[in-house]
Scaffold this motif. Sequence first.
Motif, mmCIF file in Angstrom:
data_model
loop_
_atom_site.group_PDB
_atom_site.id
_atom_site.type_symbol
_atom_site.label_atom_id
_atom_site.label_comp_id
_atom_site.label_asym_id
_atom_site.label_seq_id
_atom_site.Cartn_x
_atom_site.Cartn_y
_atom_site.Cartn_z
ATOM 1 N N ALA A 96 1.050 -1.304 -0.173
ATOM 2 C CA ALA A 96 0.046 0.446 -0.123
ATOM 3 C C ALA A 96 1.097 1.193 0.016
ATOM 4 O O ALA A 96 0.397 2.334 -0.745
ATOM 5 C CB ALA A 96 -1.143 0.107 1.186
ATOM 6 N N GLY A 99 1.864 2.965 -3.610
ATOM 7 C CA GLY A 99 0.280 3.506 -3.784
ATOM 8 C C GLY A 99 -0.192 4.766 -2.761
ATOM 9 O O GLY A 99 -1.014 5.537 -3.668
ATOM 10 N N LEU A 100 0.678 5.290 -2.473
ATOM 11 C CA LEU A 100 -0.203 5.954 -1.155
ATOM 12 C C LEU A 100 1.305 7.118 -0.433
ATOM 13 O O LEU A 100 1.809 7.006 -1.107
ATOM 14 C CB LEU A 100 -0.702 5.573 0.625
ATOM 15 C CG LEU A 100 -2.011 4.940 0.087
ATOM 16 C CD1 LEU A 100 -1.745 3.976 1.447
ATOM 17 C CD2 LEU A 100 -3.053 5.097 -0.169
ATOM 18 N N ASN A 109 -5.194 12.015 0.672
ATOM 19 C CA ASN A 109 -4.934 10.696 -0.304
ATOM 20 C C ASN A 109 -5.941 10.536 -0.969
ATOM 21 O O ASN A 109 -5.710 10.579 -2.163
ATOM 22 C CB ASN A 109 -3.997 9.813 0.989
ATOM 23 C CG ASN A 109 -3.012 9.012 0.705
ATOM 24 O OD1 ASN A 109 -2.332 9.127 -0.194
ATOM 25 N ND2 ASN A 109 -2.727 9.317 2.191
ATOM 26 N N GLN A 156 -4.020 -1.011 2.676
ATOM 27 C CA GLN A 156 -4.303 -1.196 1.776
ATOM 28 C C GLN A 156 -5.592 -0.975 0.870
ATOM 29 O O GLN A 156 -6.309 -0.392 0.403
ATOM 30 C CB GLN A 156 -4.541 -2.970 1.962
ATOM 31 C CG GLN A 156 -4.336 -3.705 -0.087
ATOM 32 C CD GLN A 156 -3.615 -3.327 -0.969
ATOM 33 O OE1 GLN A 156 -3.532 -2.218 -0.529
ATOM 34 N NE2 GLN A 156 -2.289 -4.041 -0.961
ATOM 35 N N GLN A 159 -5.736 2.729 0.249
ATOM 36 C CA GLN A 159 -5.013 2.434 -1.576
ATOM 37 C C GLN A 159 -6.406 2.278 -2.414
ATOM 38 O O GLN A 159 -7.165 3.164 -3.247
ATOM 39 C CB GLN A 159 -4.561 1.464 -1.324
ATOM 40 C CG GLN A 159 -3.720 1.974 -2.653
ATOM 41 C CD GLN A 159 -2.369 0.998 -3.592
ATOM 42 O OE1 GLN A 159 -1.450 1.110 -4.499
ATOM 43 N NE2 GLN A 159 -2.446 -0.553 -2.541
ATOM 44 N N ASN A 163 -7.907 4.971 -4.884
ATOM 45 C CA ASN A 163 -7.596 4.666 -6.612
ATOM 46 C C ASN A 163 -9.121 4.576 -7.365
ATOM 47 O O ASN A 163 -9.261 5.424 -8.354
ATOM 48 C CB ASN A 163 -7.254 3.398 -7.068
ATOM 49 C CG ASN A 163 -5.764 3.335 -7.343
ATOM 50 O OD1 ASN A 163 -5.046 3.658 -8.214
ATOM 51 N ND2 ASN A 163 -4.801 3.321 -6.332
#
Lengths: 256, 227
Positions: A96, A99-100, A109, A156, A159, A163
């Motif tokens: 994670a 992607g963060l 975020n 997770q 994230q 997205n």
Amino acid sequence: MTPLLSVQGVTKFYGHHIGCKNVGFDLYPGEVMGIVGESGSGKSTLLNCMAGHLTPDAGAVVFNTRSDGPRDTVTMSEPERRMLSRTDWAFVHQHARDGLRMGVSAGGNVGERLMAVGDRHYGDIRGKAADWLGRVEIDAGRIDDRPTTFSGGMQQRLQIARNLVTGPRLVFMDEPTGGLDVSVQARLLDLLRGLVRDMGLSAIIVTHDLAVVRLLADRLMVMKDGHVVEAGLTDQVLDDPQHAYSQLLVSSVLQV
Amino acid sequence: MIELRNVSKTFTLHNQNSAVIEVINDVSLSVAAGECVALTGASGAGKSTLMRMIYGNYLTQAGQILIDGVDLVQAEPRDVIALRRETLGYVSQFLRVVPRVATLDVVAEPLRAVGGSAEDAQARAEELLAKLNIPQRLWSLSPTTFSGGEQQRVNIARGFAHLYPAMLLDEPTASLDAENREIVLSLIEEAKARGAAIIGIFHDEAARVRVCDREIDVSQFTPGIAA
């Protein structure tokens, strides 16, 4: 119907070593495709080639864009590709923290991706961020906390919220449930399945966990040494594997 | 509705000396709307194999399997997915679900998948679960922790939620008590009455005699083990 993504002859070499070779398939809206294989089989290379993180040596990755119809994302300009990856595409990393932004609050975020597509109204952005934290079952009271204070499973889920907040049509996932304990995995699977159904998402999921693909994926590709050795309906490949390697893979799973 | 033409299958076990096992040889059969056909034969005769071929999770090497005019043997994965969503239902012996999902949602899911509203799907799921004597206090829980018989009834509720024109039933009355067995048999009779074409495997002979119009002995298509 036009495929959402049409992958044609994608090939990537690392020097003389094959990363992935001559991979092709069509993915239609609402379909979830799983890619399995042992480490080093080329599944992550393929995923990164499709998502624009790596440039393939040959082949085309044609995406059916909202504005201009099917376009080859390999040959489109960098700014166009970046725009796609902020809007219609999403990429969920195995870790994670890849992607963060770890130094920014949970709400930040999620809100950051909204700002990247032009949202400016602070109240709206915060409202949407709070809504998405709720959908991924993160307590609203944690909106101003940094992800460094979150557990692995929460990171997770954060994230995933980050997205999906911009309503992508295609999600690339690299081992999304890897490294999480089993109860957290189950929660994440439940969440992902609901999102796929309710938002009509298409997804490509790389994993080595056959139980995960059985529950999430409609279709399955088995990779070995950079080649796709077998592809088909998920339950057909798992219940009646045809290739020697797929048979080995399926029969090697420990029963619980 | 369901038609098999000269269907054959072999298993090739690459990791066991590449043994080739012929399991089904040259099956032709057809099942009309409103008809229920039983597959019979001793254990190992290939009843479940044939049923899985018709569902498409076993690959067929030769012949045609036509479900509502679509040849499952040649169809693209997405056509098979659409066929299973709209036309072809399958009640297996085992319940396979995402952990943590409530029983009610498990049963309602096939209806949501064909585009039904959440309310209608839930109403139908409640009706079926009540009919199959799953206590209401369990509806919000995941069926993964239920007893074998309860899981099987959840599986049946799920399989009968959408009114599939073609259905495959693998031992739908096994491990059920007399009362629930009776309910399942009446569900099958209702499905026939509305015109579903059904292929079933029933070890329960009385059940077979009651709901099935014909029997097909699968052993006649099983060539025995070849090298």
